[in-house]
Motif scaffolding. Sequence first.
Motif, mmCIF file in Angstrom:
data_model
loop_
_atom_site.group_PDB
_atom_site.id
_atom_site.type_symbol
_atom_site.label_atom_id
_atom_site.label_comp_id
_atom_site.label_asym_id
_atom_site.label_seq_id
_atom_site.Cartn_x
_atom_site.Cartn_y
_atom_site.Cartn_z
ATOM 1 N N ALA A 170 0.803 -1.400 -0.119
ATOM 2 C CA ALA A 170 -0.153 0.065 -0.047
ATOM 3 C C ALA A 170 0.854 1.261 -0.006
ATOM 4 C CB ALA A 170 -0.973 0.059 1.183
ATOM 5 N N ALA A 171 2.144 1.177 0.676
ATOM 6 C CA ALA A 171 2.768 2.321 0.840
ATOM 7 C C ALA A 171 3.050 3.323 -0.356
ATOM 8 C CB ALA A 171 4.119 2.113 1.856
ATOM 9 N N PRO A 172 3.593 2.480 -1.508
ATOM 10 C CA PRO A 172 4.197 3.358 -2.728
ATOM 11 C C PRO A 172 2.954 3.724 -3.614
ATOM 12 C CG PRO A 172 5.195 1.082 -2.493
ATOM 13 C CD PRO A 172 4.009 0.928 -1.469
ATOM 14 N N LEU A 173 1.688 3.325 -3.223
ATOM 15 C CA LEU A 173 0.530 3.762 -3.763
ATOM 16 C C LEU A 173 0.118 5.408 -3.707
ATOM 17 C CD1 LEU A 173 -1.889 0.801 -3.307
ATOM 18 C CD2 LEU A 173 -0.631 1.482 -5.321
ATOM 19 N N LEU A 174 0.644 5.641 -2.460
ATOM 20 C CA LEU A 174 0.404 6.888 -1.994
ATOM 21 C C LEU A 174 1.293 8.112 -2.390
ATOM 22 C CD1 LEU A 174 0.172 5.775 1.826
ATOM 23 C CD2 LEU A 174 -1.689 6.771 0.362
ATOM 24 N N CYS A 175 2.131 7.792 -3.264
ATOM 25 C CA CYS A 175 2.704 8.892 -3.922
ATOM 26 C C CYS A 175 2.923 8.375 -5.357
ATOM 27 C CB CYS A 175 3.902 9.392 -3.471
ATOM 28 S SG CYS A 175 4.928 10.787 -4.575
ATOM 29 N N ALA A 176 3.611 7.476 -5.489
ATOM 30 C CA ALA A 176 4.031 6.817 -6.702
ATOM 31 C C ALA A 176 2.919 6.470 -7.483
ATOM 32 C CB ALA A 176 4.968 5.623 -6.411
ATOM 33 N N GLY A 177 1.895 5.950 -6.993
ATOM 34 C CA GLY A 177 0.752 5.400 -7.490
ATOM 35 C C GLY A 177 -0.133 6.638 -7.913
ATOM 36 N N ILE A 178 -0.394 7.489 -7.066
ATOM 37 C CA ILE A 178 -1.251 8.728 -7.110
ATOM 38 C C ILE A 178 -0.873 9.676 -8.062
ATOM 39 C CG2 ILE A 178 -2.476 10.575 -6.025
ATOM 40 C CD1 ILE A 178 -2.523 8.984 -3.297
#
Length: 351
Positions: free
Chosen positions: A163-171
Amino acid sequence: MAVPSTQSRSGGAVTNMMRAWAISHPEPINQSPLVLVERPVPTPARGEVLVRVRACGVCRTDLHLAVGELPARRSGVVPGHEVVGEVVQLGESAGRFRTGDRIGIPWLRQTCGVCRWCRAGKENLCPESRYTGWDADGGYAELAVVPEAFAYRIPTSFADEQAAPLLCAGIIGYRSLKRAELPPGGRLGIYGFGASAHVTAQVALAQGAEVHVLTRGQEARELARRLGAASVGGPFDPAPVPLDAAIIFAPAGELVPLALESLGPSGTLALAGIHMSDIPVLDYQRHLFRERTIRSVTSNTRQDGEEFLVLAQRLGVEVTTTPVPFEHADVALRDLAEGNVRGAAVLILNT
Ligand SMILES: [Zn+2]
Ligand SMILES: [Zn+2]
């Protein structure tokens, strides 16, 4: 409500101290700009919550800050803006979450809410916008605070590490894809294939795009093939077909003319990064004529974030990560600088 405390590792007495990594002063990565320090546990202000960090992604922006490519806004800042953790204390008037909830602390931390940009649904351009791990301490720490209005609930299908990388890399990858205005079923070029690109590619593929990946690094190329890229080449290769849209994730300005040249008429190039090296002189006929467009991507809105997290869960986005013990954050940043990270590096805290 009781203030959470950490056990002092030295004496065993309960103290309100925590471990955190701070950027003492920006300097070249081989001179270790990141130092492990003891800090008081932050107190959540009005509208904020205190989060016990379980995982924190390592983003290229952290590296830009550590080496001074982005100017410091707060001396000794704790970086980290892809934070997954558990709410352990509510500040005054905070009521959106309960203690025990799993939430995410992202890059966009605060906006004014009243300026023309905020009112136009473009809060990413708010002149008063503030950012986690830049204006305020972030998640390279055992605990961190966040204004609750800017936090996200984490979709249940993702483990902390994924979930962590979704918060910047993903968004931000998702916003870049929107900014690239890829037509339905269109051909998308992706330059660089790290944390953000490999998630964005999956969203584009699920939407029916034909994806062409141009990147260095054998592992990144293999990942691109496995995820369904129609072609995979080096960053300086011409795209095998005229592209309808392209996104440059690598912070390398020299890729801009190459990507523009690979665009077909009316194609759009989006630049996903917060920092990029100098862009060479462009030739109007070769790079821009026939209505090609070049546009930057600045942060994201909360709406981008909410949309993307729903989509990521629905599409079952696969997040490739490299776990790193919290104690080795400095090594993780150096590995990122050297291009030695597979997918996204994520600091793991044993809580
Ligand atoms: Zn504003
Ligand atoms: Zn980031």
